[in-house]
Design a protein around this motif. Structure first.
Motif, PDB file in Angstrom:
ATOM      1  N   VAL A 111      -7.288  18.281  -4.987  1.00 19.06           N
ATOM      2  CA  VAL A 111      -7.743  18.797  -6.269  1.00 19.06           C
ATOM      3  C   VAL A 111      -8.363  20.159  -5.999  1.00 19.06           C
ATOM      4  CG1 VAL A 111      -9.237  18.418  -8.267  1.00 19.06           C
ATOM      5  CG2 VAL A 111      -8.186  16.467  -7.109  1.00 19.06           C
ATOM      6  N   ALA A 112      -7.674  21.199  -6.447  1.00 19.39           N
ATOM      7  CA  ALA A 112      -8.087  22.577  -6.164  1.00 19.39           C
ATOM      8  C   ALA A 112      -8.209  22.741  -4.650  1.00 19.39           C
ATOM      9  CB  ALA A 112      -9.367  22.930  -6.897  1.00 19.39           C
ATOM     10  N   GLU A 113      -9.415  23.025  -4.162  1.00 15.03           N
ATOM     11  CA  GLU A 113      -9.599  23.228  -2.725  1.00 15.03           C
ATOM     12  C   GLU A 113     -10.167  22.001  -2.027  1.00 15.03           C
ATOM     13  OE1 GLU A 113     -12.137  26.605  -2.607  1.00 15.03           O
ATOM     14  OE2 GLU A 113     -10.655  27.923  -3.526  1.00 15.03           O
ATOM     15  N   HIS A 114     -10.341  20.930  -2.750  1.00 15.30           N
ATOM     16  CA  HIS A 114     -10.980  19.742  -2.189  1.00 15.30           C
ATOM     17  C   HIS A 114      -9.975  18.606  -2.028  1.00 15.30           C
ATOM     18  CE1 HIS A 114     -14.844  21.648  -2.855  1.00 15.30           C
ATOM     19  NE2 HIS A 114     -14.441  21.930  -4.095  1.00 15.30           N
ATOM     20  N   ARG A 115     -10.176  17.827  -0.980  1.00 20.87           N
ATOM     21  CA  ARG A 115      -9.369  16.621  -0.762  1.00 20.87           C
ATOM     22  C   ARG A 115     -10.234  15.410  -1.056  1.00 20.87           C
ATOM     23  NH1 ARG A 115      -6.064  16.552   4.649  1.00 20.87           N
ATOM     24  NH2 ARG A 115      -7.636  15.013   4.994  1.00 20.87           N
ATOM     25  N   HIS A 116      -9.677  14.457  -1.780  1.00 18.72           N
ATOM     26  CA  HIS A 116     -10.377  13.225  -2.105  1.00 18.72           C
ATOM     27  C   HIS A 116      -9.577  12.061  -1.541  1.00 18.72           C
ATOM     28  CE1 HIS A 116     -13.010  15.396  -4.846  1.00 18.72           C
ATOM     29  NE2 HIS A 116     -11.931  15.988  -5.337  1.00 18.72           N
ATOM     30  N   LYS A 117     -10.253  11.176  -0.852  1.00 13.79           N
ATOM     31  CA  LYS A 117      -9.566  10.022  -0.276  1.00 13.79           C
ATOM     32  C   LYS A 117      -9.222   9.032  -1.386  1.00 13.79           C
ATOM     33  CE  LYS A 117      -9.574   6.788   3.462  1.00 13.79           C
ATOM     34  NZ  LYS A 117     -10.171   6.381   4.702  1.00 13.79           N
ATOM     35  N   LEU A 118      -7.983   8.565  -1.385  1.00 12.56           N
ATOM     36  CA  LEU A 118      -7.541   7.571  -2.360  1.00 12.56           C
ATOM     37  C   LEU A 118      -7.994   6.190  -1.892  1.00 12.56           C
ATOM     38  CD1 LEU A 118      -3.934   8.913  -2.932  1.00 12.56           C
ATOM     39  CD2 LEU A 118      -5.917   9.228  -4.401  1.00 12.56           C
ATOM     40  N   THR A 119      -8.489   5.390  -2.815  1.00  9.93           N
ATOM     41  CA  THR A 119      -8.990   4.057  -2.450  1.00  9.93           C
ATOM     42  C   THR A 119      -8.178   2.952  -3.106  1.00  9.93           C
ATOM     43  OG1 THR A 119     -10.574   4.102  -4.273  1.00  9.93           O
ATOM     44  CG2 THR A 119     -11.342   4.907  -2.119  1.00  9.93           C
ATOM     45  N   THR A 120      -7.031   3.271  -3.660  1.00 10.74           N
ATOM     46  CA  THR A 120      -6.199   2.266  -4.311  1.00 10.74           C
ATOM     47  C   THR A 120      -5.676   1.281  -3.265  1.00 10.74           C
ATOM     48  OG1 THR A 120      -5.515   3.878  -5.949  1.00 10.74           O
ATOM     49  CG2 THR A 120      -4.180   1.902  -5.769  1.00 10.74           C
ATOM     50  N   LEU A 121      -5.900   0.012  -3.503  1.00 10.13           N
ATOM     51  CA  LEU A 121      -5.418  -1.037  -2.613  1.00 10.13           C
ATOM     52  C   LEU A 121      -3.940  -1.284  -2.911  1.00 10.13           C
ATOM     53  CD1 LEU A 121      -6.063  -3.349  -0.571  1.00 10.13           C
ATOM     54  CD2 LEU A 121      -6.451  -4.778  -2.577  1.00 10.13           C
ATOM     55  N   VAL A 122      -3.087  -1.224  -1.896  1.00 12.95           N
ATOM     56  CA  VAL A 122      -1.658  -1.482  -2.073  1.00 12.95           C
ATOM     57  C   VAL A 122      -1.347  -2.852  -1.484  1.00 12.95           C
ATOM     58  CG1 VAL A 122       0.688  -0.699  -1.559  1.00 12.95           C
ATOM     59  CG2 VAL A 122      -1.122   0.976  -1.983  1.00 12.95           C
ATOM     60  N   ARG A 123      -0.923  -3.777  -2.353  1.00 12.30           N
ATOM     61  CA  ARG A 123      -0.547  -5.118  -1.906  1.00 12.30           C
ATOM     62  C   ARG A 123       0.939  -5.098  -1.533  1.00 12.30           C
ATOM     63  NH1 ARG A 123      -2.791  -5.652  -6.729  1.00 12.30           N
ATOM     64  NH2 ARG A 123      -0.913  -6.520  -7.627  1.00 12.30           N
ATOM     65  N   PHE A 124       1.273  -5.683  -0.384  1.00  9.69           N
ATOM     66  CA  PHE A 124       2.654  -5.647   0.070  1.00  9.69           C
ATOM     67  C   PHE A 124       3.027  -7.004   0.657  1.00  9.69           C
ATOM     68  CE2 PHE A 124      -0.131  -4.191   3.372  1.00  9.69           C
ATOM     69  CZ  PHE A 124       0.289  -4.882   4.493  1.00  9.69           C
ATOM     70  N   PRO A 125       4.305  -7.381   0.538  1.00 10.06           N
ATOM     71  CA  PRO A 125       4.743  -8.659   1.101  1.00 10.06           C
ATOM     72  C   PRO A 125       4.944  -8.546   2.610  1.00 10.06           C
ATOM     73  CG  PRO A 125       6.594  -7.563   0.086  1.00 10.06           C
ATOM     74  CD  PRO A 125       5.382  -6.713  -0.193  1.00 10.06           C
ATOM     75  N   LEU A 126       4.645  -9.598   3.317  1.00 12.39           N
ATOM     76  CA  LEU A 126       4.903  -9.626   4.756  1.00 12.39           C
ATOM     77  C   LEU A 126       6.341 -10.054   5.049  1.00 12.39           C
ATOM     78  CD1 LEU A 126       1.575 -11.188   6.059  1.00 12.39           C
ATOM     79  CD2 LEU A 126       2.269  -8.788   6.071  1.00 12.39           C
ATOM     80  N   ARG A 127       6.949 -10.744   4.111  1.00 10.08           N
ATOM     81  CA  ARG A 127       8.339 -11.180   4.254  1.00 10.08           C
ATOM     82  C   ARG A 127       9.045 -10.990   2.916  1.00 10.08           C
ATOM     83  NH1 ARG A 127       7.625 -13.492   8.929  1.00 10.08           N
ATOM     84  NH2 ARG A 127       6.371 -15.260   9.416  1.00 10.08           N
ATOM     85  N   GLY A 128      10.345 -10.777   2.983  1.00  9.24           N
ATOM     86  CA  GLY A 128      11.168 -10.771   1.779  1.00  9.24           C
ATOM     87  C   GLY A 128      11.018  -9.541   0.899  1.00  9.24           C
ATOM     88  N   LEU A 129      10.797  -8.365   1.473  1.00  8.02           N
ATOM     89  CA  LEU A 129      10.713  -7.142   0.679  1.00  8.02           C
ATOM     90  C   LEU A 129      12.109  -6.804   0.166  1.00  8.02           C
ATOM     91  CD1 LEU A 129       9.139  -4.672  -0.335  1.00  8.02           C
ATOM     92  CD2 LEU A 129       9.653  -3.570   1.846  1.00  8.02           C
ATOM     93  N   ASN A 130      12.292  -6.782  -1.142  1.00 12.20           N
ATOM     94  CA  ASN A 130      13.594  -6.497  -1.751  1.00 12.20           C
ATOM     95  C   ASN A 130      13.633  -5.041  -2.176  1.00 12.20           C
ATOM     96  OD1 ASN A 130      16.046  -6.504  -3.039  1.00 12.20           O
ATOM     97  ND2 ASN A 130      15.390  -7.778  -4.747  1.00 12.20           N
TER      98      ASN A 130
END
Length: 165
Positions: A111-130
């Motif tokens: 954002v402009a000259e600043h970086r902000h860390k994203l904190t969104t949790l991403v849920r992902f499958p351990l098996r069977g990713l289609n």
């Protein structure tokens, strides 16, 4: 150890929980009624923040990545025939996938000259990713993407005055 290593006032969030099996607890302390220790307000605020944290699935990330986007008017391309600026669309598609897929997710927002860390949790499958819904369709539309292997088709949004050759 955490209390000893921290400065004056102690660490901001430390919670010590000791679980005993009933026989050991009674042997050491006698028959004590269950004691309830109230969490400090700062601990409750941290827990609430984690519960309200925005999350998404890996599938939603790929849907956004492969979503068709309308280009801004200042990113318009000039038609080589009629020289009229055309506002186009861009769509990324996955053509092939390797046997081992490595995914690197964006961790910072600029954002402009600043970086902000994203904190969104991403849920992902351990098996069977289609990944099939995110792959390019290799039918008729796929032939148009290959350019020299199929006759050029003008976009449907061209003005009627533009020659079709």
């Amino acid at each position: 150890r955490a209390l000893q290593l921290s400065g004056a006032g102690g660490p901001p969030h430390v919670k010590l929980t000791v679980e005993w099996d009933v026989s050991t607890k009674e042997r050491l302390f006698g028959n004590i009624q269950e004691e309830v220790v109230q969490d400090a307000e700062s601990v409750q605020l941290q827990q609430q923040a984690h519960r309200q944290q925005h999350s998404c699935t890996l599938d939603e990330c790929f849907q956004l990545y492969t979503k068709e986007e309308q280009l801004a008017p200042d990113d318009a391309w000039r038609c080589p025939h009629c020289k009229v600026p055309q506002q186009g669309t861009v769509k990324l598609s996955l053509w092939t996938l390797p046997d081992i897929l490595i995914i690197h997710l964006k961790r910072f927002r600029q954002v402009a000259e600043h970086r902000h860390k994203l904190t969104t949790l991403v849920r992902f499958p351990l098996r069977g990713l289609n990944m099939a819904p995110h792959m390019a369709q290799r039918g008729q539309a796929g032939r148009q993407l290959l350019g020299r292997w199929a006759p050029w088709q003008p976009p449907l949004c061209l003005p009627p005055s533009c020659p079709r050759d």
